[in-house]
Write an enzyme that holds these catalytic residues in place. Structure first.
Site, PDB file in Angstrom:
ATOM      1  N   GLU A 108       0.827  -1.209   0.000  1.00 32.44           N
ATOM      2  CA  GLU A 108       0.000   0.000   0.000  1.00 32.44           C
ATOM      3  C   GLU A 108       0.864   1.263   0.000  1.00 32.44           C
ATOM      4  OE1 GLU A 108      -3.007   0.515  -0.629  1.00 32.44           O
ATOM      5  OE2 GLU A 108      -3.712  -1.545  -0.598  1.00 32.44           O
ATOM      6  N   GLN A 123       2.481   5.893  -4.723  1.00 27.29           N
ATOM      7  CA  GLN A 123       3.284   6.809  -5.520  1.00 27.29           C
ATOM      8  C   GLN A 123       3.635   6.278  -6.894  1.00 27.29           C
ATOM      9  OE1 GLN A 123       6.011   6.251  -2.318  1.00 27.29           O
ATOM     10  NE2 GLN A 123       7.684   5.944  -3.721  1.00 27.29           N
ATOM     11  N   GLY A 176      11.247   7.270  -5.437  1.00 25.38           N
ATOM     12  CA  GLY A 176      10.987   8.634  -4.978  1.00 25.38           C
ATOM     13  C   GLY A 176      10.293   8.657  -3.620  1.00 25.38           C
ATOM     14  N   TYR A 177       9.970   9.847  -3.155  1.00 25.85           N
ATOM     15  CA  TYR A 177       9.298  10.017  -1.847  1.00 25.85           C
ATOM     16  C   TYR A 177       9.997   9.162  -0.778  1.00 25.85           C
ATOM     17  CZ  TYR A 177       5.635  12.012  -4.751  1.00 25.85           C
ATOM     18  OH  TYR A 177       4.937  12.774  -5.648  1.00 25.85           O
ATOM     19  N   TYR A 235      -5.933   6.960   4.297  1.00 24.90           N
ATOM     20  CA  TYR A 235      -6.063   5.964   3.228  1.00 24.90           C
ATOM     21  C   TYR A 235      -5.372   4.647   3.626  1.00 24.90           C
ATOM     22  CZ  TYR A 235      -5.098   3.003  -0.593  1.00 24.90           C
ATOM     23  OH  TYR A 235      -5.005   1.864  -1.331  1.00 24.90           O
ATOM     24  N   ASP A 249      -8.826   6.339  -2.217  1.00 25.16           N
ATOM     25  CA  ASP A 249      -7.699   6.911  -2.966  1.00 25.16           C
ATOM     26  C   ASP A 249      -8.250   7.683  -4.170  1.00 25.16           C
ATOM     27  OD1 ASP A 249      -8.494   4.985  -4.756  1.00 25.16           O
ATOM     28  OD2 ASP A 249      -6.524   4.049  -4.990  1.00 25.16           O
ATOM     29  N   CYS A 256     -18.088   2.480 -19.592  1.00 25.49           N
ATOM     30  CA  CYS A 256     -19.330   2.288 -18.823  1.00 25.49           C
ATOM     31  C   CYS A 256     -20.040   0.977 -19.181  1.00 25.49           C
ATOM     32  CB  CYS A 256     -20.256   3.475 -19.032  1.00 25.49           C
ATOM     33  SG  CYS A 256     -19.501   5.017 -18.490  1.00 25.49           S
TER      34      CYS A 256
HETATM   35 FE1  SF4 Z   1     -17.608   5.204 -14.113  1.00 26.62          FE
HETATM   36 FE2  SF4 Z   1     -19.190   4.731 -16.222  1.00 26.62          FE
HETATM   37 FE3  SF4 Z   1     -19.159   3.077 -14.143  1.00 26.62          FE
HETATM   38 FE4  SF4 Z   1     -20.236   5.495 -13.938  1.00 26.62          FE
HETATM   39  S1  SF4 Z   1     -20.942   3.814 -15.256  1.00 26.62           S
HETATM   40  S2  SF4 Z   1     -18.903   4.513 -12.451  1.00 26.62           S
HETATM   41  S3  SF4 Z   1     -18.859   6.687 -15.197  1.00 26.62           S
HETATM   42  S4  SF4 Z   1     -17.460   3.492 -15.549  1.00 26.62           S
END
Ligand code: SF4
Length: 355
Positions: A43, A48, A87-88, A126, A144, A206
């Site tokens: 984690e 990073q 880094g970091y 987180y 995150d 989506c």
């Molecule tokens: Fe993201 Fe599309 Fe899922 Fe909505 S439907 S959480 S915009 S991937």
């Protein structure tokens, strides 16, 4: 606080998300053997860097320092070498500080509770949430950047996600979704959805998303415009001259001061500002060098830190052997490979180092 109806809708999303996760879950060493120590190290590394970059670092780190005691006992050069290029560097120092605290105050085991984990150096909300839920099954969110993006889109929230009040309300929404069982899987699923489906800076996938039926941003066709994030402040530009002083197959390295940028790290010596070759020569003489050849102008380089940009000009100098002054060492190719961690800021001068 999400509205009552929204809360019910959100609560019902845990199941489809977990089903999606069981089909798409990627296999990583810290998932297949999810001991608290391994989850903790992974984690911190993943805060990073990308998973692909972190993988070999993780394997090397765990092989070299397999448990909390080994980490607590490791010296500075060892931990910095294992972190070299990530880094970091304060993060790996905090890991060791926390390991020492765990030995002293927590009976040599990572504490299993979110509130106790927050007491460890370098462990913020987180990391505490990820560790408590993944390694110990506590029902707490781990929010995150990936999760903030998914949630901002799911709720069509156009608040600035760098604003703490916006983060707080998105975190509360995650909390209302968290199931009693497997909260760690749920948190990992939400992050993975953000990494692979609800991707940043472009149109998300989506059609592959378990939330598509109820996602507000998808419905209104504005998903790629979210999340809103206030522009970052411009980085301050620092001009720097880097001296590559070579002698008998070794290069002179300098340990930076324990505070500020690259605190306590080895570096190629240098000065702020761009100086002329004759001034670089004077600088080397000041360190004790007897220069054998004309200074050589090297390739320029730049490096981006989080708030600062270094614009570097390099000057190569060949010297007869001289004793390294306090705070400096001579390093040959083997020592650079095995012993001294040289931050990636000096990568532009890599080919000028001893081979
Ligand atoms: Fe993201 Fe599309 Fe899922 Fe909505 S439907 S959480 S915009 S991937």
């Amino acid at each position: 606080m999400p509205h009552q109806n929204t809360t019910t809708v959100l609560k019902n999303l845990a199941r489809p998300l977990l089903i999606w996760y069981s089909a798409h879950r990627r296999s990583y060493p810290w998932r297949e053997e999810a001991t608290p120590y391994r989850v903790w190290i992974s984690e911190v590394m993943l805060q990073q860097t990308s998973i692909e970059t972190a993988l070999p670092y993780f394997q090397r780190f765990i092989a070299a320092l397999p448990d909390i005691r080994a980490l607590a006992d490791a010296d500075d050069d060892r931990i910095l070498k294992l972190w070299e290029g990530l880094g970091y560097y304060s993060r790996v120092r905090n890991l060791r500080k926390a390991a020492r605290m765990i030995l002293q105050d927590f009976g040599s085991q990572l504490p299993p509770k979110y509130d106790e984990l927050l007491r460890l150096p370098g462990v913020g909300e987180y990391t505490a949430g990820a560790l408590a839920s993944i390694a110990f099954g506590e029902k707490v969110p781990a929010v995150d950047g990936n999760v903030l993006r998914v949630m901002a889109r799911l709720l069509n929230d156009s608040g600035d996600i760098t604003d703490s009040s916006v983060k707080k309300r998105l975190k509360e929404a995650v909390l209302s979704m968290l199931p009693e069982e497997n909260p760690g899987d749920f948190n990992q699923a939400l992050m993975e959805l953000g990494e692979t489906v609800c991707v940043p800076r472009t149109v998300p996938h989506c059609a592959e998303c378990p939330f598509s039926g109820c996602c507000a941003a998808h419905r209104s066709g504005c998903a790629e415009l979210l999340p809103v994030r206030a522009p970052k402040k411009e980085r301050r530009v620092v001009k720097r001259t880097v001296l590559v002083i070579l002698s008998e197959g070794c290069v002179l390295l300098h340990r930076r001061s324990g505070r500020g940028l690259l605190a306590g790290m080895w570096e190629l010596p240098g000065v702020d500002g761009w100086i002329r070759p004759s001034q670089a020569l004077e600088e080397a003489v000041r360190l004790g060098a007897r220069i054998k050849a004309e200074p050589e102008i090297l390739k320029e380089g730049r490096h981006l830190f989080s708030h600062i940009e270094w614009k570097m000009k390099g000057i190569g100098l060949r010297a007869a052997y001289f004793e390294a002054p306090p705070g400096f060492v001579w390093a040959d190719a083997g020592a650079i490979r095995e012993q001294y961690a040289l931050p990636s800021a000096f990568k532009p001068f890599e080919k000028n180092l001893p081979k």
